[in-house]
Design a protein around this motif. Structure first.
Motif, PDB file in Angstrom:
ATOM      1  N   ALA A  95      -4.908  58.350  40.902  1.00 38.25           N
ATOM      2  CA  ALA A  95      -4.768  59.764  40.447  1.00 38.25           C
ATOM      3  C   ALA A  95      -5.589  60.593  41.037  1.00 38.25           C
ATOM      4  N   ILE A  96      -6.893  60.204  41.486  1.00 39.30           N
ATOM      5  CA  ILE A  96      -7.671  61.098  42.177  1.00 39.30           C
ATOM      6  C   ILE A  96      -7.268  61.298  43.596  1.00 39.30           C
ATOM      7  N   ALA A  97      -6.776  60.125  43.980  1.00 39.48           N
ATOM      8  CA  ALA A  97      -6.133  60.470  45.525  1.00 39.48           C
ATOM      9  C   ALA A  97      -5.168  61.398  45.405  1.00 39.48           C
ATOM     10  N   HIS A  98      -4.134  61.312  44.458  1.00 41.92           N
ATOM     11  CA  HIS A  98      -3.088  62.242  44.518  1.00 41.92           C
ATOM     12  C   HIS A  98      -3.706  63.818  43.941  1.00 41.92           C
ATOM     13  N   ASN A  99      -4.473  63.969  43.505  1.00 38.60           N
ATOM     14  CA  ASN A  99      -5.021  65.287  42.996  1.00 38.60           C
ATOM     15  C   ASN A  99      -5.775  65.992  44.411  1.00 38.60           C
ATOM     16  N   VAL A 100      -6.219  64.878  45.056  1.00 39.89           N
ATOM     17  CA  VAL A 100      -7.151  65.397  46.332  1.00 39.89           C
ATOM     18  C   VAL A 100      -5.878  65.835  47.307  1.00 39.89           C
ATOM     19  N   ILE A 101      -4.710  64.837  47.330  1.00 41.52           N
ATOM     20  CA  ILE A 101      -3.578  65.413  48.342  1.00 41.52           C
ATOM     21  C   ILE A 101      -2.973  66.514  47.755  1.00 41.52           C
ATOM     22  N   TRP A 102      -2.647  66.702  46.438  1.00 43.48           N
ATOM     23  CA  TRP A 102      -2.297  68.122  45.795  1.00 43.48           C
ATOM     24  C   TRP A 102      -3.232  69.484  46.224  1.00 43.48           C
ATOM     25  N   LEU A 103      -4.511  69.084  46.287  1.00 45.61           N
ATOM     26  CA  LEU A 103      -5.235  70.256  46.800  1.00 45.61           C
ATOM     27  C   LEU A 103      -5.214  70.489  47.876  1.00 45.61           C
ATOM     28  N   GLY A 104      -5.308  69.404  49.045  1.00 43.23           N
ATOM     29  CA  GLY A 104      -5.094  69.774  50.218  1.00 43.23           C
ATOM     30  C   GLY A 104      -3.812  70.523  50.776  1.00 43.23           C
ATOM     31  N   PHE A 105      -2.653  70.164  50.179  1.00 45.48           N
ATOM     32  CA  PHE A 105      -1.554  70.704  50.323  1.00 45.48           C
ATOM     33  C   PHE A 105      -1.481  72.373  49.960  1.00 45.48           C
ATOM     34  N   LEU A 106      -1.820  72.435  48.909  1.00 46.95           N
ATOM     35  CA  LEU A 106      -1.840  73.713  48.596  1.00 46.95           C
ATOM     36  C   LEU A 106      -2.924  74.682  49.337  1.00 46.95           C
ATOM     37  N   ALA A 107      -4.080  73.978  49.650  1.00 45.76           N
ATOM     38  CA  ALA A 107      -5.064  74.723  50.275  1.00 45.76           C
ATOM     39  C   ALA A 107      -4.501  74.951  51.695  1.00 45.76           C
ATOM     40  N   LEU A 108      -3.826  74.045  52.510  1.00 46.02           N
ATOM     41  CA  LEU A 108      -3.572  74.123  53.713  1.00 46.02           C
ATOM     42  C   LEU A 108      -1.993  74.549  54.348  1.00 46.02           C
TER      43      LEU A 108
END
Length: 317
Positions: A95-108
């Motif tokens: 879940a932590i990894a998915h949240n990080v991916i989620w943040l990266g997608f939104l930010a980038l």
């Protein structure tokens, strides 16, 4: 030889009245106190009931073991729930990894797309109002409804995407929401569709409020449109930039609705917010673990909020 003196002007009642009022403090009447009390007390009460009291209760429950029934069944366990979540709870780190991916997608991807839309629509192109309405429409929809709309797009047999690919109803049809290798990216595209419109509106409002003389001065100095954008406009919108970053961070952490509609946050769509709900409600509830996860999520969420507030108050001072 006689000397005449100019008459001394006498203050009129109109001139004396402001001076008298300036030196006198108006006392609050009973009705004034009642109105002020309601204006301050009602929002404070709502905040306390809906936010602060549940937050304090979650912090307290995070160090206990309780089945959610009798209050006598509450047993203090110290930091055992946190240790279990960090060490022995299988979905936690995915879940932590998915949240990080989620943040990266939104930010980038999603946030820069929203900024790009705002910059383009600020150029007074034809039908700009229509384009703004089209891109802003997803923002007005709830995330649950957004999830339902994209379910219709991603459905394996009748979905729009597989029909466009010509694979609907065949063995080659992609299970966009059921395949754990692709369902996270499908959910990200759905949430990015909404997030980009939200960022567009925020940034477009900032661009409309920008002092036109800044661009005029840059044009007189011979700056190109690109140089004006990156060296004049973006630096002048520093506060909007910080706000956009904070909103992007928070949106990545509180992502919940879309994945819950798709498959209740399982099979490759585990997120921190979903794990909290899974442990707090339903069968096999572990309230202590769910509360510990909620506290961890709160701590992480407070980081960008505190940074934004510190910078805002520092600028105000």
């Amino acid at each position: 030889m006689t000397q005449t003196t100019a008459p001394v002007p006498v203050a009129t009642e109109v001139e004396r009245a402001p001076r008298a009022r300036a030196g006198r403090v108006r006392r609050l009447t009973g009705s004034d106190r009642l109105v002020l009390g309601l204006m301050v007390g009602v929002p404070t009460l709502i905040q306390a009931v809906l936010i602060w009291i549940p937050t304090l209760l979650s912090i307290g429950l995070s160090v206990t073991r309780w089945n959610g029934l009798a209050l006598s069944g509450i047993k203090p366990v110290g930091l055992d729930n946190y240790r279990y979540a960090l060490r022995d709870y299988p979905p936690f780190w995915p879940a932590i990894a998915h949240n990080v991916i989620w943040l990266g997608f939104l930010a980038l991807v999603a946030t820069p797309l929203g900024v790009l839309l705002a910059v383009v629509l600020d150029q007074q192109i034809r039908f700009t109002r229509l384009y703004q309405s089209v891109f802003f429409t997803p923002v007005m929809l709830s995330l649950v409804l957004v999830g339902i709309v994209w379910q219709l797009v991603y459905a394996r047999n009748e979905g729009l995407l597989n029909n466009l690919l010509g694979t609907a109803g065949t063995n080659g049809a992609v299970d966009w929401l059921g395949d754990p290798h692709v369902n996270l990216w499908a959910a990200l595209i759905a949430t990015g569709w909404r997030h980009a419109g939200y960022i567009m509106v925020l940034y477009l409002a900032g661009l409309k409020g920008l002092d036109p003389s800044l661009r005029e001065a840059a044009s007189i100095d011979g700056a190109t449109g690109r140089q004006t954008l990156f060296r004049v406009v973006f630096p002048a919108m520093r506060q909007i930039n910080i706000l956009v970053v904070v909103i992007t961070f928070i949106e990545a952490l509180r992502a919940f609705d879309i994945v819950w509609v798709i498959n209740h946050g399982t099979n490759g769509l585990e997120l921190l917010s979903v794990l909290v709900i899974q442990n707090l409600v339903g069968e096999g509830q572990v309230i202590g673990v769910g509360s510990a996860l909620a506290v961890l999520l709160l701590i992480v969420s407070l980081i960008p909020i505190v940074i934004y507030l510190v910078r805002t108050f520092r600028k105000a001072d």
